[in-house]
Write an enzyme that holds these catalytic residues in place. Sequence first.
Site, mmCIF file in Angstrom:
data_model
loop_
_atom_site.group_PDB
_atom_site.id
_atom_site.type_symbol
_atom_site.label_atom_id
_atom_site.label_comp_id
_atom_site.label_asym_id
_atom_site.label_seq_id
_atom_site.Cartn_x
_atom_site.Cartn_y
_atom_site.Cartn_z
ATOM 1 N N GLU A 110 0.829 -1.209 0.000
ATOM 2 C CA GLU A 110 0.000 0.000 0.000
ATOM 3 C C GLU A 110 0.863 1.258 0.000
ATOM 4 O OE1 GLU A 110 -0.229 -2.653 1.894
ATOM 5 O OE2 GLU A 110 -2.253 -2.994 2.658
ATOM 6 N N CYS B 43 0.035 1.713 7.393
ATOM 7 C CA CYS B 43 -0.547 2.037 6.075
ATOM 8 C C CYS B 43 -1.880 2.759 6.221
ATOM 9 C CB CYS B 43 -0.704 0.777 5.240
ATOM 10 S SG CYS B 43 0.881 0.135 4.654
HETATM 11 N N1 THU Z 1 2.029 -6.497 4.018
HETATM 12 C C1 THU Z 1 1.614 -5.658 3.022
HETATM 13 O O1 THU Z 1 2.348 -5.384 2.076
HETATM 14 N N2 THU Z 1 0.357 -5.152 3.110
HETATM 15 C C2 THU Z 1 -0.554 -5.511 4.052
HETATM 16 O O2 THU Z 1 -1.689 -5.048 4.004
HETATM 17 C C3 THU Z 1 -0.184 -6.446 5.118
HETATM 18 C C4 THU Z 1 1.241 -6.821 5.176
HETATM 19 C C5 THU Z 1 3.350 -7.119 3.871
HETATM 20 C C6 THU Z 1 4.426 -6.619 4.789
HETATM 21 C C7 THU Z 1 5.374 -7.798 4.791
HETATM 22 O O3 THU Z 1 6.212 -7.721 3.640
HETATM 23 C C8 THU Z 1 4.474 -8.998 4.628
HETATM 24 O O4 THU Z 1 3.249 -8.507 4.122
HETATM 25 C C9 THU Z 1 4.209 -9.766 5.908
HETATM 26 O O5 THU Z 1 3.777 -8.922 6.898
#
Ligand code: THU
Length: 131
Positions: free
Chosen positions: A55, A89
């Site tokens: 995000e 985020c």
């Molecule tokens: N993560 C995201 O990119 N967006 C989300 O909404 C939840 C978590 C990623 C962060 C990390 O690279 C992985 O997911 C595990 O937490």
Amino acid sequence: MTREALCRAAWDMLERSYAPYSRFRVGAALECADGSVFTGCNVENAAYSPSLCAERVAVGKAVSEGHRDFVRLAVAADTDDFTTPCGVCRQVLWEFAPDLEVLLYNRRGEIKVLPLRQLLPYSFDSSSLKG
Ligand code: THU
């Protein structure tokens, strides 16, 4: 763009995800008022804490290209459950778009619609700084 198309754009970003540590791939697609769409994927790091969520990558791409008027965000993950944006985020999205509509997309192709206002109650923003 339809909700489905925005979700598919987020889903397509899973293949760009750099997640060698968590192995949890996430894709995002952020739609602006003028119809432009900025995508992102999570970008992890060996030191863990510098890792970026999908995000925030999408927000950074949009803002750096002169777009701040976000109307919808799709978040896709290859899971049965819906994956919701993390707290950081949510705060970053709130800065630009408190009225954002958030679409969650799972591997079953299901869509769950949530307003950011519901994801981030009692929020902190520039108006909070007035004291
Ligand atoms: N993560 C995201 O990119 N967006 C989300 O909404 C939840 C978590 C990623 C962060 C990390 O690279 C992985 O997911 C595990 O937490």
